[in-house]
Design a protein around this motif. Sequence first.
Motif, mmCIF file in Angstrom:
data_model
loop_
_atom_site.group_PDB
_atom_site.id
_atom_site.type_symbol
_atom_site.label_atom_id
_atom_site.label_comp_id
_atom_site.label_asym_id
_atom_site.label_seq_id
_atom_site.Cartn_x
_atom_site.Cartn_y
_atom_site.Cartn_z
ATOM 1 N N LYS A 114 -0.820 -7.431 5.407
ATOM 2 C CA LYS A 114 -0.863 -6.160 4.553
ATOM 3 C C LYS A 114 0.599 -6.190 3.683
ATOM 4 N N LEU A 115 1.761 -6.319 4.196
ATOM 5 C CA LEU A 115 3.039 -6.404 3.470
ATOM 6 C C LEU A 115 3.124 -7.512 2.545
ATOM 7 N N GLY A 116 2.725 -8.561 3.123
ATOM 8 C CA GLY A 116 2.622 -9.943 2.119
ATOM 9 C C GLY A 116 1.762 -9.641 0.945
ATOM 10 N N ARG A 117 0.568 -9.046 1.162
ATOM 11 C CA ARG A 117 -0.410 -8.825 0.198
ATOM 12 C C ARG A 117 0.305 -7.824 -1.033
ATOM 13 N N TYR A 118 1.008 -6.697 -0.178
ATOM 14 C CA TYR A 118 1.660 -5.879 -1.276
ATOM 15 C C TYR A 118 2.567 -6.517 -2.186
ATOM 16 N N PHE A 119 3.395 -7.482 -1.703
ATOM 17 C CA PHE A 119 4.200 -8.289 -2.478
ATOM 18 C C PHE A 119 3.533 -9.100 -3.450
ATOM 19 N N ARG A 120 2.485 -9.625 -3.049
ATOM 20 C CA ARG A 120 1.792 -10.782 -3.638
ATOM 21 C C ARG A 120 0.981 -10.070 -4.877
ATOM 22 N N THR A 248 1.206 2.460 12.125
ATOM 23 C CA THR A 248 -0.105 1.990 12.004
ATOM 24 C C THR A 248 -1.231 3.045 12.381
ATOM 25 N N LYS A 249 -2.525 2.657 12.167
ATOM 26 C CA LYS A 249 -3.674 3.271 12.698
ATOM 27 C C LYS A 249 -3.728 4.817 12.687
ATOM 28 N N LEU A 250 -2.981 5.438 11.556
ATOM 29 C CA LEU A 250 -2.963 6.799 11.139
ATOM 30 C C LEU A 250 -4.430 7.124 10.883
ATOM 31 N N ASP A 251 -5.283 6.389 10.356
ATOM 32 C CA ASP A 251 -6.650 6.689 9.977
ATOM 33 C C ASP A 251 -7.283 7.107 11.242
ATOM 34 N N TRP A 272 6.184 2.891 5.793
ATOM 35 C CA TRP A 272 4.900 2.561 5.495
ATOM 36 C C TRP A 272 4.003 3.098 6.450
ATOM 37 N N ILE A 273 2.693 3.342 5.846
ATOM 38 C CA ILE A 273 1.895 3.765 6.871
ATOM 39 C C ILE A 273 0.529 2.865 6.685
ATOM 40 N N GLY A 274 -0.192 2.637 7.930
ATOM 41 C CA GLY A 274 -1.484 1.773 8.057
ATOM 42 C C GLY A 274 -2.611 2.669 8.082
ATOM 43 N N VAL A 275 -3.360 2.738 7.248
ATOM 44 C CA VAL A 275 -4.497 3.581 7.309
ATOM 45 C C VAL A 275 -5.852 2.868 7.245
ATOM 46 N N GLY A 276 -5.969 1.489 7.997
ATOM 47 C CA GLY A 276 -7.279 0.871 8.192
ATOM 48 C C GLY A 276 -7.018 -0.481 8.222
ATOM 49 N N GLY A 278 -8.358 -3.069 6.550
ATOM 50 C CA GLY A 278 -8.314 -4.018 5.382
ATOM 51 C C GLY A 278 -6.816 -4.328 4.779
ATOM 52 N N MET A 279 -6.905 -5.504 3.893
ATOM 53 C CA MET A 279 -5.525 -5.771 3.427
ATOM 54 C C MET A 279 -4.719 -4.678 2.626
ATOM 55 N N ASP A 280 -5.429 -3.964 2.025
ATOM 56 C CA ASP A 280 -4.927 -3.131 1.214
ATOM 57 C C ASP A 280 -4.398 -1.683 1.728
ATOM 58 N N ASP A 281 -4.921 -1.615 2.987
ATOM 59 C CA ASP A 281 -4.732 -0.296 3.714
ATOM 60 C C ASP A 281 -3.287 -0.250 4.329
ATOM 61 N N LEU A 282 -2.421 -0.306 3.470
ATOM 62 C CA LEU A 282 -1.060 0.052 3.773
ATOM 63 C C LEU A 282 -0.419 0.836 2.484
ATOM 64 N N ARG A 283 0.225 1.828 2.877
ATOM 65 C CA ARG A 283 0.806 2.605 1.795
ATOM 66 C C ARG A 283 2.296 2.833 1.963
ATOM 67 N N PRO A 284 3.203 3.062 1.061
ATOM 68 C CA PRO A 284 4.365 3.224 1.190
ATOM 69 C C PRO A 284 4.696 4.570 1.556
ATOM 70 N N PHE A 285 5.270 4.954 2.468
ATOM 71 C CA PHE A 285 5.355 6.350 3.062
ATOM 72 C C PHE A 285 6.213 7.276 2.156
#
Length: 296
Positions: A114-120, A248-251, A272-276, A278-285
């Motif tokens: 997910k982090l990689g995805r964020y930067f990509r 992670t897994k805050l959802d 960062w928080i993981g909320v799912g 999927g590859m877009d389920d990472l949010r800056p905290f």
Amino acid sequence: KAGMEKTRKNLTENIERLVVGYAQIDDELLEELEAILLTADVGVKTTETLLSDIKAAIKKKEIETPQDLKPYLRKRMTEILALNAAAISQGGHKPLVLLVVGVNGVGKTTTIGKLGRYFRQQGKSVMLAAGDTFRAAAIDQLEIWGKRIDADVMKHTEGADPAAVAYDACKSAVARGVDVLIIDTAGRLHTKTNLMEELKKVHRVIAKEIVGAPHETLLVLDATTGQNAMSQANIFSQAAQVSGIVLTKLDGSAKGGVVLAIKHELDIPVRWIGVGEGMDDLRPFIPEEFVAALFA
Ligand code: GDP
């Protein structure tokens, strides 16, 4: 807001019920509030701090009625989370090197993807380094993520020296002009001493190859484990200079209050928080947003 429903229900709705159930603030109310905070895994020390702050605010008449409790808690929680939590500058490093540590099963591999995805998504080139050489599955998983997000993957065979993977990754990332290098590590905690020695060695190798790196050492913790996450944070911060947490897994967790405990008791900011899954389920905290979502 998505992803924090369970914690919000567990924490805020219980506080609301409390507020309407009492005409005035008394010891019984405060005891119930304490229980609510502990159930949300805010942690013993942080709960104590919040309660003594509340008592002080009552004396100063900042809090007069039960209705004043919610806005007060919202303000204090934001302050706790925001204290000394300025994000590390990600600009100016090429490559930006992130070292990712954590126990197996917390969502480390997924987080790296997910982090990689964020930067990509920001148009940056990314390399993932398969430093968890202990698990063949971890290497395979990282390769799958590499394909999914169009990132290079540096890997050796299972059982190889993680420090050698880190070394090759640093060399290669520099040679290829990669923007962001994300390095995985093993997470088998039952061989704690070895693991910590291994982490230190990987850290040394990275620091030697790239000046100032790793720019961030991220510890991945599973929010559903509540206070267990706290003890992992304790152990890892002794071995590695953990600069930030990915929760992670805050959802799936009603124990998101552990964010407060980690920040307040260990002074490690959540990045960062993981909320799912999927590859877009990472949010800056962002403390303000997090607390706002909690109290929405
Ligand atoms: P690792 O052993 O630490 O590398 O863990 P994995 O990355 O393989 O993840 C373990 C499981 O947790 C997988 O099923 C992931 O899809 C799942 N997972 C990871 N992050 C999250 C998250 O933020 N939310 C949810 N619901 N599941 C997650």
